[in-house]
Design an enzyme around this catalytic site. Structure first.
Site, PDB file in Angstrom:
ATOM      1  N   LYS A 208     -18.393 -62.259  65.309  1.00 33.34           N
ATOM      2  CA  LYS A 208     -17.755 -62.983  66.377  1.00 33.34           C
ATOM      3  C   LYS A 208     -18.879 -63.386  67.479  1.00 33.34           C
ATOM      4  CE  LYS A 208     -14.205 -62.853  69.744  1.00 33.34           C
ATOM      5  NZ  LYS A 208     -12.930 -61.904  70.250  1.00 33.34           N
ATOM      6  N   GLU A 214     -25.985 -53.984  64.391  1.00 31.59           N
ATOM      7  CA  GLU A 214     -25.864 -53.709  62.679  1.00 31.59           C
ATOM      8  C   GLU A 214     -25.858 -55.025  62.032  1.00 31.59           C
ATOM      9  OE1 GLU A 214     -23.861 -52.518  65.442  1.00 31.59           O
ATOM     10  OE2 GLU A 214     -23.434 -50.414  64.982  1.00 31.59           O
ATOM     11  N   GLY A 269     -11.455 -59.234  67.675  1.00 31.07           N
ATOM     12  CA  GLY A 269     -11.881 -58.654  66.053  1.00 31.07           C
ATOM     13  C   GLY A 269     -11.016 -58.085  65.350  1.00 31.07           C
ATOM     14  N   ARG A 270     -10.384 -57.024  65.613  1.00 23.38           N
ATOM     15  CA  ARG A 270      -9.476 -56.382  64.994  1.00 23.38           C
ATOM     16  C   ARG A 270      -8.179 -57.189  64.382  1.00 23.38           C
ATOM     17  NH1 ARG A 270     -10.023 -54.379  69.651  1.00 23.38           N
ATOM     18  NH2 ARG A 270      -8.375 -54.033  70.994  1.00 23.38           N
ATOM     19  N   GLU A 355      -8.320 -48.684  68.117  1.00 26.48           N
ATOM     20  CA  GLU A 355      -9.085 -49.472  69.130  1.00 26.48           C
ATOM     21  C   GLU A 355      -8.094 -50.200  70.129  1.00 26.48           C
ATOM     22  OE1 GLU A 355     -13.077 -51.026  67.716  1.00 26.48           O
ATOM     23  OE2 GLU A 355     -11.875 -52.670  68.350  1.00 26.48           O
ATOM     24  N   HIS A 386      -2.203 -33.315  47.022  1.00 25.83           N
ATOM     25  CA  HIS A 386      -3.094 -32.249  46.612  1.00 25.83           C
ATOM     26  C   HIS A 386      -4.165 -31.792  47.536  1.00 25.83           C
ATOM     27  CE1 HIS A 386      -1.344 -32.662  42.616  1.00 25.83           C
ATOM     28  NE2 HIS A 386      -1.279 -33.797  42.970  1.00 25.83           N
ATOM     29  N   LYS A 511     -22.101 -49.996  71.906  1.00 25.49           N
ATOM     30  CA  LYS A 511     -23.098 -51.187  71.649  1.00 25.49           C
ATOM     31  C   LYS A 511     -24.503 -51.161  72.710  1.00 25.49           C
ATOM     32  CE  LYS A 511     -19.909 -54.407  69.559  1.00 25.49           C
ATOM     33  NZ  LYS A 511     -19.432 -55.937  69.357  1.00 25.49           N
TER      34      LYS A 511
END
Ligand code: G6Q
Length: 554
Positions: A208, A214, A269-270, A355, A386, A511
């Site tokens: 964005k 990263e 973003g999410r 978030e 399990h 960040k």
């Protein structure tokens, strides 16, 4: 802005009082008191069936929760979001992921500008581009068609696309390879490309802001890898496209903005997988499939906006989550899809929920005096059964569960002894919810002939709450409704807690933090450090380990 302090609201106090009576009631009693409970405490709409009868609530709880929602102005807040009000107040932004899936006939204004034509213009460009790549009309630098797509992004620019690709793999082009790179750990990139031919590989750089460390680091690695393999800087034009709101940043990186797909600051973003951030999804399942998914989202948006709180799926899910979190004091929620294709759904939901609602101050900046967002986690069933289900069944903590299952599988396989493997899968889902709710009493255990010393170990208290969500089959449309269900449930919870579910200052901090440290790690001479003693020692130790100054076996 803020509503009245939550814990002072008479509706909150009423719930507290009510909890004193219902809090000790067992689900066994609640079911015994009403033979119709398992049918009545259900809602079905837009292809989803929600059974919340195994929540520790009765009709009074539900009424009081709805009254709380009214007192917190949930209906008004829903309208404010759909209207494009700047409800993300700490960033001064509208919150309009719902505009990404609205039809062209709708008009949604941001600062007086109708955003729908912009949304559809980008969708149409994405569709045209996807068609060219999928048909082979778009060729790489050497003339070969594109067979591999690598989406590079992180957080909100990665988790949605990864989850959607995995969820809709059955609908995807099987002659194409889709991979996702997010981590700044070089291993992520190296492993993603190691068996690929650069001449057939396209990178989608999803960011964005187009400033994220990263993503830009991996994008540079990708460019270096492509140029080295294809021998020419001009290859970038055929092998790189960008998804961003930052055209300048994209151009600076060297991607032609003609190959850029935009979106807008009113998409968090999410909440962005329906925007051009979902380009990899569209390349995988085609434009029609993508639009079908958007239609699923939109169906849930309409349901959320227009259905009374009593029958409103996201409102119910959100209010039950408040009940479990703030009254039953459950600190976590397990999301348990009995569908292998949804294996990344819990990870996706972790970002969406945590978030959004991991906040400690109200919209007015006042410290909250109640718990906000719980911890979300989970794994597909039956695998989790399990491992961690033991704690859910017999541990000392309450873990409300969301079971998600489907009537039909996309991969029918006859099971030994009759039926389909899918029946076995769903038998487990249904049995787990039943066991969690009703448990097994000491008398029942004794009646099975269990030695007395083992009776306490084999007794299951039960009374563990769960939701069960069922749909006919995992399709792009159903996936859309399911995700929108959780998006809006998160919104409902944030509204009650009076927090900004749409900012992420904690992520912004992350960040920034590494920026000083990287200078100290890479300084040629031993840097002068002025952190705390632990941080100083770790920096020193890392430098020594990296430079081989400490032998591996010491
Ligand atoms: C999402 C967050 C965060 C963000 C990533 C990537 O809501 O803000 O996860 O999506 O940090 O940001 P960019 O898309 O700007 O690279």
């Amino acid at each position: 802005m803020s509503h009245a302090p939550l814990t002072t609201l008479p509706q909150w106090q009423a719930l507290k009082q009510h909890f004193a009576t219902i809090g000790t009631k067992h689900l066994r009693e609640l079911f015994a008191a009403d033979a119709q409970r398992g049918k009545q405490l259900t809602v079905e709409d837009v292809g989803l069936y929600l059974d919340y009868s195994k929540q520790r609530v009765d009709a009074d709880t539900l009424r009081l929760l709805r009254e709380l929602a009214e007192a917190c102005e949930l209906p008004q807040r829903i309208e404010a979001m759909f209207r494009g009000d700047k409800i993300n107040s700490t960033e001064g932004r509208a919150v309009l992921h719902v505009a990404l899936r609205a039809p062209t006939t709708e008009k949604i204004l941001v600062d007086g500008h109708d955003v729908e034509p912009d949304v559809h213009e980008v969708l149409d460009r994405m569709a045209a581009f996807s068609e060219r790549v999928r048909s082979g009309a778009w060729v790489g630098h050497t003339g070969k068609r594109i067979r591999n797509v690598i989406s590079i992004g992180i957080g909100g620019s990665d988790l949605g696309p990864v989850m959607a690709y995995e969820a809709l793999r059955d609908y995807s082009r099987r002659d194409m390879t889709f991979r996702f790179v997010s981590n700044v750990d070089g291993t992520d990139f190296a492993e993603a490309v190691r068996d690929l031919d650069a001449a057939e590989t396209m990178f989608i750089i999803c960011s964005k802001t187009f400033t994220t460390l990263e993503t830009l680091t991996n994008a540079h690695a990708a460019r270096a890898w492509s140029v080295a393999a294809l021998g020419d800087e001009s290859a970038v034009a055929k092998h790189f496209v960008a998804v961003s709101t930052n055209a300048e940043g994209v151009a600076k990186f060297g991607i032609d903005t003609a190959n850029m797909f935009g979106f807008w600051d009113w998409v968090g973003g999410r909440y962005s997988m329906d925007s051009s951030i979902g380009l990899s999804t569209m390349l995988a399942i085609g434009a029609d499939g993508f639009r079908e998914m958007l239609a699923g989202f939109h169906a849930m948006d309409e349901h959320f906006r227009h259905t009374s709180l009593e029958r409103n799926l996201p409102a119910l899910m959100g209010l039950l989550a408040i009940w479990n979190n703030n009254f039953l004091d459950a600190a976590t929620v397990a999301v348990l899809p009995y569908e292998q294709y949804l294996k990344r759904f819990p990870a996706y939901l972790q970002q969406l929920t945590m978030e959004s609602n991991g906040k400690h101050v109200t919209l007015d900046g006042k410290m909250v005096d109640y718990n906000t967002g719980p911890i979300y986690w989970g794994e597909p069933g039956t695998n989790g059964q399990h491992s961690f289900y033991q704690l859910i069944h017999q541990g000392t903590r309450i873990v409300p569960c969301d079971f998600i299952g489907f009537g039909q599988t996309l991969n029918p396989l006859p099971a030994q002894g009759g039926g389909d493997q899918h029946d076995l899968l769903m038998a487990n889902l249904i049995a787990q919810g039943e066991a969690l709710a009703f448990g097994k009493t000491a008398e029942e255990v004794r009646a099975e002939g269990t030695p007395e010393a083992l009776v306490p170990h084999r007794t299951f208290e039960g009374n563990r709450p769960s939701n069960t969500i069922l749909a006919a089959k995992l399709t792009p449309h159903v996936l859309g409704t399911l995700i929108a269900l959780y998006e809006h449930s998160v919104f409902v919870q944030g509204t009650i807690w009076d927090i900004d579910s749409f900012d992420q200052w904690g992520v912004e901090l992350g960040k920034q933090l590494a920026k000083t440290t990287i200078v100290e790690l890479t300084a040629k001479d031993e840097p002068k450090l002025s952190h705390d003693s632990s941080t100083n020692a770790l920096i020193h130790r890392y430098r020594q380990l990296r430079d081989g100054k400490i032998p591996e076996s010491s």
